[in-house]
Design a protein around this motif. Sequence first.
Motif, mmCIF file in Angstrom:
data_model
loop_
_atom_site.group_PDB
_atom_site.id
_atom_site.type_symbol
_atom_site.label_atom_id
_atom_site.label_comp_id
_atom_site.label_asym_id
_atom_site.label_seq_id
_atom_site.Cartn_x
_atom_site.Cartn_y
_atom_site.Cartn_z
ATOM 1 N N UNK A 455 0.840 -1.196 0.000
ATOM 2 C CA UNK A 455 0.000 0.000 0.000
ATOM 3 C C UNK A 455 0.880 1.253 0.000
ATOM 4 N N UNK A 456 1.964 1.200 0.804
ATOM 5 C CA UNK A 456 2.869 2.359 0.835
ATOM 6 C C UNK A 456 3.385 2.684 -0.567
ATOM 7 N N UNK A 457 3.856 1.648 -1.296
ATOM 8 C CA UNK A 457 4.485 1.917 -2.587
ATOM 9 C C UNK A 457 3.477 2.301 -3.670
ATOM 10 N N UNK A 458 2.259 1.799 -3.576
ATOM 11 C CA UNK A 458 1.227 2.246 -4.528
ATOM 12 C C UNK A 458 0.978 3.741 -4.291
ATOM 13 N N UNK A 459 0.845 4.111 -3.024
ATOM 14 C CA UNK A 459 0.611 5.535 -2.702
ATOM 15 C C UNK A 459 1.832 6.388 -3.063
ATOM 16 N N UNK A 460 3.034 5.821 -2.887
ATOM 17 C CA UNK A 460 4.263 6.541 -3.243
ATOM 18 C C UNK A 460 4.217 6.949 -4.720
ATOM 19 N N UNK A 461 3.883 5.980 -5.570
ATOM 20 C CA UNK A 461 3.834 6.245 -7.014
ATOM 21 C C UNK A 461 2.723 7.247 -7.336
ATOM 22 N N UNK A 462 1.610 7.138 -6.621
ATOM 23 C CA UNK A 462 0.501 8.079 -6.849
ATOM 24 C C UNK A 462 0.914 9.502 -6.476
ATOM 25 N N UNK A 463 1.578 9.665 -5.317
ATOM 26 C CA UNK A 463 1.878 11.036 -4.883
ATOM 27 C C UNK A 463 3.118 11.615 -5.556
ATOM 28 N N UNK A 464 4.038 10.746 -6.002
ATOM 29 C CA UNK A 464 5.261 11.252 -6.630
ATOM 30 C C UNK A 464 5.246 11.139 -8.160
ATOM 31 N N UNK A 465 4.114 10.718 -8.706
ATOM 32 C CA UNK A 465 3.957 10.544 -10.158
ATOM 33 C C UNK A 465 5.033 9.609 -10.715
ATOM 34 N N UNK A 466 5.236 8.488 -10.043
ATOM 35 C CA UNK A 466 6.222 7.499 -10.470
ATOM 36 C C UNK A 466 7.356 7.410 -9.472
ATOM 37 N N UNK A 467 8.463 6.808 -9.911
ATOM 38 C CA UNK A 467 9.646 6.708 -9.048
ATOM 39 C C UNK A 467 10.890 6.769 -9.939
ATOM 40 N N UNK A 468 11.033 7.902 -10.699
ATOM 41 C CA UNK A 468 12.143 7.968 -11.671
ATOM 42 C C UNK A 468 13.523 7.846 -11.017
ATOM 43 N N UNK A 469 13.615 8.197 -9.715
ATOM 44 C CA UNK A 469 14.930 8.114 -9.062
ATOM 45 C C UNK A 469 15.336 6.665 -8.824
ATOM 46 N N UNK A 470 14.414 5.709 -9.049
ATOM 47 C CA UNK A 470 14.774 4.294 -8.875
ATOM 48 C C UNK A 470 14.953 3.589 -10.224
ATOM 49 N N UNK A 471 14.900 4.341 -11.295
ATOM 50 C CA UNK A 471 15.018 3.739 -12.627
ATOM 51 C C UNK A 471 16.489 3.754 -13.060
ATOM 52 N N UNK A 472 17.099 2.565 -13.236
ATOM 53 C CA UNK A 472 18.532 2.549 -13.565
ATOM 54 C C UNK A 472 18.824 3.115 -14.955
ATOM 55 N N UNK A 473 19.956 3.798 -15.058
ATOM 56 C CA UNK A 473 20.355 4.391 -16.340
ATOM 57 C C UNK A 473 20.616 3.318 -17.393
ATOM 58 N N UNK A 474 20.701 2.054 -16.963
ATOM 59 C CA UNK A 474 20.942 0.952 -17.907
ATOM 60 C C UNK A 474 19.881 0.911 -18.993
ATOM 61 N N UNK A 475 18.678 1.410 -18.679
ATOM 62 C CA UNK A 475 17.601 1.398 -19.681
ATOM 63 C C UNK A 475 17.951 2.231 -20.912
ATOM 64 N N UNK A 476 18.881 3.161 -20.759
ATOM 65 C CA UNK A 476 19.230 4.036 -21.888
ATOM 66 C C UNK A 476 20.410 3.510 -22.690
ATOM 67 N N UNK A 477 20.918 2.337 -22.325
ATOM 68 C CA UNK A 477 22.058 1.775 -23.058
ATOM 69 C C UNK A 477 21.574 0.639 -23.950
ATOM 70 N N UNK A 478 22.242 0.455 -25.096
ATOM 71 C CA UNK A 478 21.928 -0.748 -25.868
ATOM 72 C C UNK A 478 22.810 -1.890 -25.350
ATOM 73 N N UNK A 479 22.576 -3.112 -25.844
ATOM 74 C CA UNK A 479 23.196 -4.276 -25.189
ATOM 75 C C UNK A 479 24.711 -4.243 -25.248
ATOM 76 N N UNK A 480 25.305 -3.728 -26.328
ATOM 77 C CA UNK A 480 26.774 -3.750 -26.344
ATOM 78 C C UNK A 480 27.371 -2.639 -25.487
ATOM 79 N N UNK A 481 26.615 -1.544 -25.345
ATOM 80 C CA UNK A 481 27.061 -0.502 -24.392
ATOM 81 C C UNK A 481 26.947 -1.039 -22.967
#
Lengths: 529, 529
Positions: A455-481
Amino acid sequence: MSGGRQPRYALFLWTCCLAAAEGGKLLVVPHDGSHWLSMHGVLQEMHQRGHEIVVVAPAVTLHIKEGAFYNLTRYPVPFQQKDLESHFRRMNHEVFEKLPFWKNFFKTRERLKTAAALLLSVCSHLVHNQELMTELGDEHFDAVFTDPFLPCGPIVAKYLSLPAVYFLHGLPCGLDFAATQGPCPPSYVPRGFSLNTDRMTFLQRVKNMLITLVQVFLCDFVYSPYVRLASDILKTEVTLMELLSYGSIWLLRSDFVKEYPRPIMPNMIFIGGINCAYTKPLSQEFEGYVNASGEHGIVVFSLGSMVSEIPMAKAMEIADALGTIPQTVLWRYTGKPPSNLAKNTKLVKWLPQNDLLGHPKTRAFITHAGSHGIYEGLCNGVPMVLMPLFGDQMDNAKRMESRGAGVTLNVLEMTSADLSKALKTVINDKSYKENIMRLSALHKDRPISPLDLAVFWVEFVMRNKGAPHLRPAAHDLNWFQYHSLDVIAFLLAIVLTVVFIAVKSYMFCCQKCFGKKGKAKKAPKSKSH
Amino acid sequence: MSGGRQPRYALFLWTCCLAAAEGGKLLVVPHDGSHWLSMHGVLQEMHQRGHEIVVVAPAVTLHIKEGAFYNLTRYPVPFQQKDLESHFRRMNHEVFEKLPFWKNFFKTRERLKTAAALLLSVCSHLVHNQELMTELGDEHFDAVFTDPFLPCGPIVAKYLSLPAVYFLHGLPCGLDFAATQGPCPPSYVPRGFSLNTDRMTFLQRVKNMLITLVQVFLCDFVYSPYVRLASDILKTEVTLMELLSYGSIWLLRSDFVKEYPRPIMPNMIFIGGINCAYTKPLSQEFEGYVNASGEHGIVVFSLGSMVSEIPMAKAMEIADALGTIPQTVLWRYTGKPPSNLAKNTKLVKWLPQNDLLGHPKTRAFITHAGSHGIYEGLCNGVPMVLMPLFGDQMDNAKRMESRGAGVTLNVLEMTSADLSKALKTVINDKSYKENIMRLSALHKDRPISPLDLAVFWVEFVMRNKGAPHLRPAAHDLNWFQYHSLDVIAFLLAIVLTVVFIAVKSYMFCCQKCFGKKGKAKKAPKSKSH
């Protein structure tokens, strides 16, 4: 853990959370079946905390019904209730067919394909329902709460540009690791369907690696239609990883008392055992069964919410075994009663599984090893006889067996004597009870209950409009990078160039020095000729 | 998050934790300096929860003193208080020496070597103190609570066969990742001293990779003596990894509002900000300063618990800059006051940093970017001017700067004008305040306070005698098994063998078929001749 004193820090937090808990709006895109049932508790708690909840579901469902704490919005689908029920009844019967490995493999694939097509059409009828989608957009929800097992919820969330919270046990084919950028070394993280533990022999590691190499292709037939559907609806090409990695927070119905420890990511929140959160007193009917069981107590037997009847031959075999133990067996079974049913066996159309498992007179639990059943057995400390049927159930069973908390049987191969022996073993061999009690104590020894955490984390996402600070930068790299292959190639090129230049220079020097001497020597020689 | 209702699940847990909280015994092997100061809160809470706490510390320390809530056991060391103080005073002055890169590198290394030798001798005098070690063994502690920055605590824990809880900000040279088996892709996880963020250019990734390749050797001179000491005391050969990986739970004073998201392990518990847990009202002296500051408010300036005075030339430069802002500056400084000190600048020998930062009139924080200061600035939402001096401070500063919450200055290179400009920027440019407030809100938005979380896990290890269910099986693999190199070699060998046999067979067939034809053709030819 608060003791008598409340640190000022916690007060800060509290103010913040209570403030945000007022009047949020949550859109729920659930999956039918047990996946939906375990979401229930979170929605109930969210409702009590003052949030408005809208559940969107197809007009035809197995378990999703009207509820007091959410608004259910149904959308039309091109099949009837009886079609859905007969589809699942057929599937249930097919599970018990004994076939050679490859035949079984292809038949299972075919079965999954049919189910996937049915569920895809459900999703397609949601996202193509322009009127409903516009209506949902106008509602200005704070977040989408969904099970991404089939990524219909993520498509809706992306379409409505809303942050998403995922609620799941795991994804097949290692997609959960891939989508969260979680490293998953095949040397000690057992792959789905491998039946490996985290401690493998060399050959088990080979098997694990082979599954790793092929698993990415195994799920393609289920997931690629969703990618096409998403690209169509979102009017831009998306990949499966983009779709699955859209979730801000992954609430995983998992716990390291059951799972083997492995690398995780900061946006993974472990809420395994959330389905044991609430227990109710037993009804008079079940209280009666338990009281009448005497000193021997009871055994709870259920093959899950999807499988409530089985072929007669198998049912008779099982009934035969159940008659050999002194315990009263409560068997959830909706089919025709087997003729050899012993007096100690009571067939019931439904049973309050978690409440019964929580009763001190419960001696054992016969389960299909679905994740919900496993955690209910674990919470309540009941040794298990595990009869996995499909999906992740084989792996769940392996985990409990490897920890000495249960005995696994192959439901297709087992005889009546095998089941009888397994039951007597888990009931009479004290080590099973001791092991499950130890695991149960560890499982429940947590700083915050899984329900409160979810419940805490559902509300966290609701009040903070997501959790971008927990999204690793790896998502912006392609596999060889990501694997630094370009960097390695660059450094290797430098090393090789330096070596090449050094060798060439050395050879050049040698030629200059010794070559001249050679010439100098040769010259006099030629002269001397 | 509990709302009005307490789920039954949480009640289960609560009974268990309260029961175990009675009368445990905890052995604390701390590090002197700020590392010890941040442990304080946990010990105080543990004491209040009924545990007996024994702290072992050398006879000569900087900050470790008698306390009301623990028993302090001192052991003799071969140096005096004045030696220790003059050692640190010398170190502080050397930090401000402006030297060319390589000279600075070797001088820093030399300085670290001297400090490491001093601290090693402290550890050696503890573990070789047979009488004390026997006494500690006889006390039957439940666990050891220690900072493994220098692994003296782990040696003591291993020697006494007690489970250990680690309490730290991080280990240098990637040792924390290595010891927890946490994967750490150099493509997006910035290495210590790299000054990279998680989003790197190609050349930054090259730099990160180069640091990854050499870092393992950089710390060897500090850690290898501990390995020899441990092997000697434990009467068996141990490795650094065995020593560091001994900790059951790693309480990391870290948080993903400051750190970049990266893979973590299940036994890592993030308690960043624990040092802001308690605040007290300001004393009359400080309340007076704050009230007298008027509408402009105050600026808090401290270079940490280890650096309380700086060379006069630098002090005068700083004093000059501080005079250019309208705020009152409270500067923690024990050296001779600079002659150009402006009226707005108050020198104090000590200041209640966290309490001052929590005051609504505080406009900025000039800090050396030690982890404690960073988190206190973060908790209280105060924009920072960062003047990193050594260790992880450069990286801490980079993290705050990259998030728009502060301006970093090179304390050796900066002019008076640079500091003045930086101060005016973080105070007057609203984006700094907005960014730090956003980060602060995220940092404090947690399901459980970091202090409660830390206390929970210390007690968890005490009552469960460790946390073996959170220890990854990777610890039992050697490096080529971990990376599946043996499996890859085996599979490659099979593929190559199959290819070799296929090619050979094909060539054999070709030879048989075309060879015969060839011969058959040739034969008539030869006949025709």
